[in-house]
Design an enzyme around this catalytic site. Sequence first.
Site, PDB file in Angstrom:
ATOM      1  N   LYS A   1     -26.824 -71.142 -37.178  1.00  0.00           N
ATOM      2  CA  LYS A   1     -26.603 -71.930 -38.394  1.00  0.00           C
ATOM      3  C   LYS A   1     -27.805 -71.852 -39.342  1.00  0.00           C
ATOM      4  O   LYS A   1     -27.655 -72.067 -40.555  1.00  0.00           O
ATOM      5  CB  LYS A   1     -26.266 -73.376 -38.028  1.00  0.00           C
ATOM      6  CG  LYS A   1     -24.881 -73.529 -37.425  1.00  0.00           C
ATOM      7  CD  LYS A   1     -23.832 -72.865 -38.309  1.00  0.00           C
ATOM      8  CE  LYS A   1     -22.410 -73.252 -37.995  1.00  0.00           C
ATOM      9  NZ  LYS A   1     -21.432 -72.513 -38.820  1.00  0.00           N
TER      10      LYS A   1
ATOM     11  N   THR B   1     -13.303 -83.657 -36.534  1.00  0.00           N
ATOM     12  CA  THR B   1     -12.259 -82.630 -36.410  1.00  0.00           C
ATOM     13  C   THR B   1     -11.566 -82.824 -35.055  1.00  0.00           C
ATOM     14  O   THR B   1     -12.079 -83.549 -34.184  1.00  0.00           O
ATOM     15  CB  THR B   1     -12.893 -81.233 -36.438  1.00  0.00           C
ATOM     16  OG1 THR B   1     -13.900 -81.175 -35.430  1.00  0.00           O
ATOM     17  CG2 THR B   1     -13.523 -80.938 -37.788  1.00  0.00           C
TER      18      THR B   1
ATOM     19  N   ASP C   1      -7.838 -66.365 -38.707  1.00  0.00           N
ATOM     20  CA  ASP C   1      -8.122 -67.194 -37.523  1.00  0.00           C
ATOM     21  C   ASP C   1      -7.601 -66.480 -36.289  1.00  0.00           C
ATOM     22  O   ASP C   1      -6.741 -65.607 -36.386  1.00  0.00           O
ATOM     23  CB  ASP C   1      -7.456 -68.573 -37.667  1.00  0.00           C
ATOM     24  CG  ASP C   1      -8.164 -69.639 -36.848  1.00  0.00           C
ATOM     25  OD1 ASP C   1      -8.156 -69.529 -35.604  1.00  0.00           O
ATOM     26  OD2 ASP C   1      -8.727 -70.575 -37.427  1.00  0.00           O
TER      27      ASP C   1
ATOM     28  N   ASN D   1     -16.163 -69.966 -42.559  1.00  0.00           N
ATOM     29  CA  ASN D   1     -16.108 -71.253 -41.845  1.00  0.00           C
ATOM     30  C   ASN D   1     -15.851 -71.105 -40.346  1.00  0.00           C
ATOM     31  O   ASN D   1     -16.190 -71.997 -39.568  1.00  0.00           O
ATOM     32  CB  ASN D   1     -14.983 -72.093 -42.488  1.00  0.00           C
ATOM     33  CG  ASN D   1     -14.557 -73.254 -41.631  1.00  0.00           C
ATOM     34  OD1 ASN D   1     -15.184 -74.302 -41.628  1.00  0.00           O
ATOM     35  ND2 ASN D   1     -13.475 -73.089 -40.868  1.00  0.00           N
TER      36      ASN D   1
ATOM     37  N   ASP E   1     -10.292 -61.551 -35.342  1.00  0.00           N
ATOM     38  CA  ASP E   1     -11.640 -62.032 -35.017  1.00  0.00           C
ATOM     39  C   ASP E   1     -12.561 -61.666 -36.188  1.00  0.00           C
ATOM     40  O   ASP E   1     -12.677 -60.484 -36.544  1.00  0.00           O
ATOM     41  CB  ASP E   1     -12.086 -61.327 -33.722  1.00  0.00           C
ATOM     42  CG  ASP E   1     -13.527 -61.626 -33.340  1.00  0.00           C
ATOM     43  OD1 ASP E   1     -14.220 -62.337 -34.094  1.00  0.00           O
ATOM     44  OD2 ASP E   1     -13.952 -61.122 -32.292  1.00  0.00           O
ATOM     45  N   VAL E   2     -13.228 -62.672 -36.768  1.00  0.00           N
ATOM     46  CA  VAL E   2     -14.062 -62.405 -37.944  1.00  0.00           C
ATOM     47  C   VAL E   2     -15.190 -61.409 -37.668  1.00  0.00           C
ATOM     48  O   VAL E   2     -15.701 -60.782 -38.588  1.00  0.00           O
ATOM     49  CB  VAL E   2     -14.690 -63.702 -38.514  1.00  0.00           C
ATOM     50  CG1 VAL E   2     -13.673 -64.507 -39.282  1.00  0.00           C
ATOM     51  CG2 VAL E   2     -15.381 -64.523 -37.431  1.00  0.00           C
TER      52      VAL E   2
ATOM     53  N   TYR F   1     -26.762 -72.157 -31.240  1.00  0.00           N
ATOM     54  CA  TYR F   1     -26.030 -72.663 -32.419  1.00  0.00           C
ATOM     55  C   TYR F   1     -27.009 -72.912 -33.568  1.00  0.00           C
ATOM     56  O   TYR F   1     -26.729 -72.569 -34.719  1.00  0.00           O
ATOM     57  CB  TYR F   1     -25.297 -73.950 -32.029  1.00  0.00           C
ATOM     58  CG  TYR F   1     -24.394 -74.532 -33.107  1.00  0.00           C
ATOM     59  CD1 TYR F   1     -23.131 -73.980 -33.357  1.00  0.00           C
ATOM     60  CD2 TYR F   1     -24.777 -75.629 -33.854  1.00  0.00           C
ATOM     61  CE1 TYR F   1     -22.290 -74.509 -34.323  1.00  0.00           C
ATOM     62  CE2 TYR F   1     -23.949 -76.171 -34.831  1.00  0.00           C
ATOM     63  CZ  TYR F   1     -22.704 -75.613 -35.054  1.00  0.00           C
ATOM     64  OH  TYR F   1     -21.876 -76.144 -36.030  1.00  0.00           O
TER      65      TYR F   1
HETATM   66  P1  NAD Z   1     -12.739 -76.098 -35.438  1.00  0.00           P
HETATM   67  O1  NAD Z   1     -12.939 -75.680 -34.033  1.00  0.00           O
HETATM   68  O2  NAD Z   1     -11.893 -77.308 -35.723  1.00  0.00           O
HETATM   69  O3  NAD Z   1     -12.128 -74.879 -36.264  1.00  0.00           O
HETATM   70  C1  NAD Z   1     -12.743 -73.628 -36.181  1.00  0.00           C
HETATM   71  C2  NAD Z   1     -11.672 -72.568 -36.346  1.00  0.00           C
HETATM   72  O4  NAD Z   1     -12.327 -71.292 -36.264  1.00  0.00           O
HETATM   73  C3  NAD Z   1     -10.606 -72.607 -35.244  1.00  0.00           C
HETATM   74  O5  NAD Z   1      -9.308 -72.625 -35.819  1.00  0.00           O
HETATM   75  C4  NAD Z   1     -10.874 -71.339 -34.441  1.00  0.00           C
HETATM   76  O6  NAD Z   1      -9.697 -70.760 -33.888  1.00  0.00           O
HETATM   77  C5  NAD Z   1     -11.495 -70.436 -35.499  1.00  0.00           C
HETATM   78  N1  NAD Z   1     -12.315 -69.368 -34.912  1.00  0.00           N
HETATM   79  C6  NAD Z   1     -13.243 -69.474 -33.934  1.00  0.00           C
HETATM   80  N2  NAD Z   1     -13.773 -68.274 -33.655  1.00  0.00           N
HETATM   81  C7  NAD Z   1     -13.166 -67.380 -34.488  1.00  0.00           C
HETATM   82  C8  NAD Z   1     -13.278 -65.974 -34.671  1.00  0.00           C
HETATM   83  N3  NAD Z   1     -14.135 -65.236 -33.929  1.00  0.00           N
HETATM   84  N4  NAD Z   1     -12.496 -65.389 -35.610  1.00  0.00           N
HETATM   85  C9  NAD Z   1     -11.626 -66.115 -36.337  1.00  0.00           C
HETATM   86  N5  NAD Z   1     -11.470 -67.452 -36.204  1.00  0.00           N
HETATM   87  C10 NAD Z   1     -12.226 -68.075 -35.279  1.00  0.00           C
HETATM   88  O7  NAD Z   1     -14.197 -76.238 -36.085  1.00  0.00           O
HETATM   89  P2  NAD Z   1     -14.732 -77.223 -37.230  1.00  0.00           P
HETATM   90  O8  NAD Z   1     -15.322 -78.399 -36.569  1.00  0.00           O
HETATM   91  O9  NAD Z   1     -13.720 -77.418 -38.283  1.00  0.00           O
HETATM   92  O10 NAD Z   1     -15.956 -76.352 -37.763  1.00  0.00           O
HETATM   93  C11 NAD Z   1     -15.807 -75.459 -38.857  1.00  0.00           C
HETATM   94  C12 NAD Z   1     -17.188 -74.932 -39.250  1.00  0.00           C
HETATM   95  O11 NAD Z   1     -18.018 -76.015 -39.625  1.00  0.00           O
HETATM   96  C13 NAD Z   1     -17.894 -74.203 -38.117  1.00  0.00           C
HETATM   97  O12 NAD Z   1     -18.629 -73.113 -38.645  1.00  0.00           O
HETATM   98  C14 NAD Z   1     -18.836 -75.258 -37.565  1.00  0.00           C
HETATM   99  O13 NAD Z   1     -19.962 -74.691 -36.939  1.00  0.00           O
HETATM  100  C15 NAD Z   1     -19.188 -76.008 -38.832  1.00  0.00           C
HETATM  101  N6  NAD Z   1     -19.622 -77.397 -38.589  1.00  0.00           N
HETATM  102  C16 NAD Z   1     -18.771 -78.332 -38.046  1.00  0.00           C
HETATM  103  C17 NAD Z   1     -19.239 -79.636 -37.856  1.00  0.00           C
HETATM  104  C18 NAD Z   1     -18.370 -80.729 -37.286  1.00  0.00           C
HETATM  105  O14 NAD Z   1     -18.869 -81.844 -37.081  1.00  0.00           O
HETATM  106  N7  NAD Z   1     -17.085 -80.516 -37.031  1.00  0.00           N
HETATM  107  C19 NAD Z   1     -20.540 -79.972 -38.201  1.00  0.00           C
HETATM  108  C20 NAD Z   1     -21.371 -78.999 -38.743  1.00  0.00           C
HETATM  109  C21 NAD Z   1     -20.893 -77.715 -38.939  1.00  0.00           C
END
Ligand code: NAD
Length: 274
Positions: free
Chosen positions: A165, A196, A41, A94, A67-68, A161
């Site tokens: 996705k 979240t 992260d 994720n 950074d991923v 987005y």
């Molecule tokens: P979040 O923002 O709570 O957590 C995402 C994490 O990814 C954060 O800790 C952030 O620091 C980290 N991150 C961001 N860019 C990064 C990078 N370049 N390198 C390393 N780490 C990085 O997000 P979330 O809501 O838990 O979402 C997680 C995944 O699920 C995402 O891929 C999101 O698109 C997907 N998603 C979420 C939802 C939702 O409703 N929350 C719905 C559909 C899909």
Amino acid sequence: MIDRPDALTGRVAVVTGGADGIGLATATHLAAAGATLVLVDLSPALPDVAAALADDHDVAVLPIIADVADEHAMAAGFARVAAEFGRLDVLVNNAGIMTPHLEPVHEVALSDFDAMLRVHLRGAFVCAQLAVPLMRRGSFGRIVNLTSVLGALGLPNRSAYAMAKTGVIGLTRSLAVEGGRYGITANAVLPGWILTGRLRARLAAGTLDHDRYAARTPVGRWGDPADVARMITFLALPSSGFLTGGVFPVDGGYCVRGDADEDIGPLHSGQEAG
Ligand code: NAD
């Protein structure tokens, strides 16, 4: 046979974006099932998150602040996984960011478009490239990629987005077909509207309408990060080896709902949401 609660003991799992939200919930579930964890992260909170998880679940947790999408940083990170643990069993792609502004295609800044595709597509691709050789070495792998409602439905003002996705599903299918003979499965998990911290902040700021999305969801509520984490953990189990190439919704029915409410009456009349 039902899986033992410690079904992932001795397995090593990389979870990207593991410092918060769905990633943290997933890390918690994988740790509870006995997995050794590697959390990737950008968040400076990551070492504290990792230490708390290690304490709570008595498993090793390696935090990697990176950074991923940075292939050099990630190559160093996966080399550390190989050196310290000698194996890799699970990769959860994720890490993600959200659309910073809601705009139609013709108004999206290319810098925002590039940032979106960089994290979700390049990031997942880089991690998969580095994970597969380690998994092939052990003739076992479970890759889980996070897609979204936007990977299944056309909705306005989130085009970059949605592209990211949807692209993740293509990567999932390719990995599934390439990995099958090496014991590697790849699946996508499709969360609906999940509460979240990030989305709670937007709800609190009034930029997102809680009740509107709850009402649009057949089960009448938002999802919890643990709802998604349970599905990801299930797909990571050794016993899930015949599940591959799939897209598994965890969305309370959001994506299967049609739009005939005018004809059949309100969806949640007399029901409590939650
Ligand atoms: P979040 O923002 O709570 O957590 C995402 C994490 O990814 C954060 O800790 C952030 O620091 C980290 N991150 C961001 N860019 C990064 C990078 N370049 N390198 C390393 N780490 C990085 O997000 P979330 O809501 O838990 O979402 C997680 C995944 O699920 C995402 O891929 C999101 O698109 C997907 N998603 C979420 C939802 C939702 O409703 N929350 C719905 C559909 C899909």
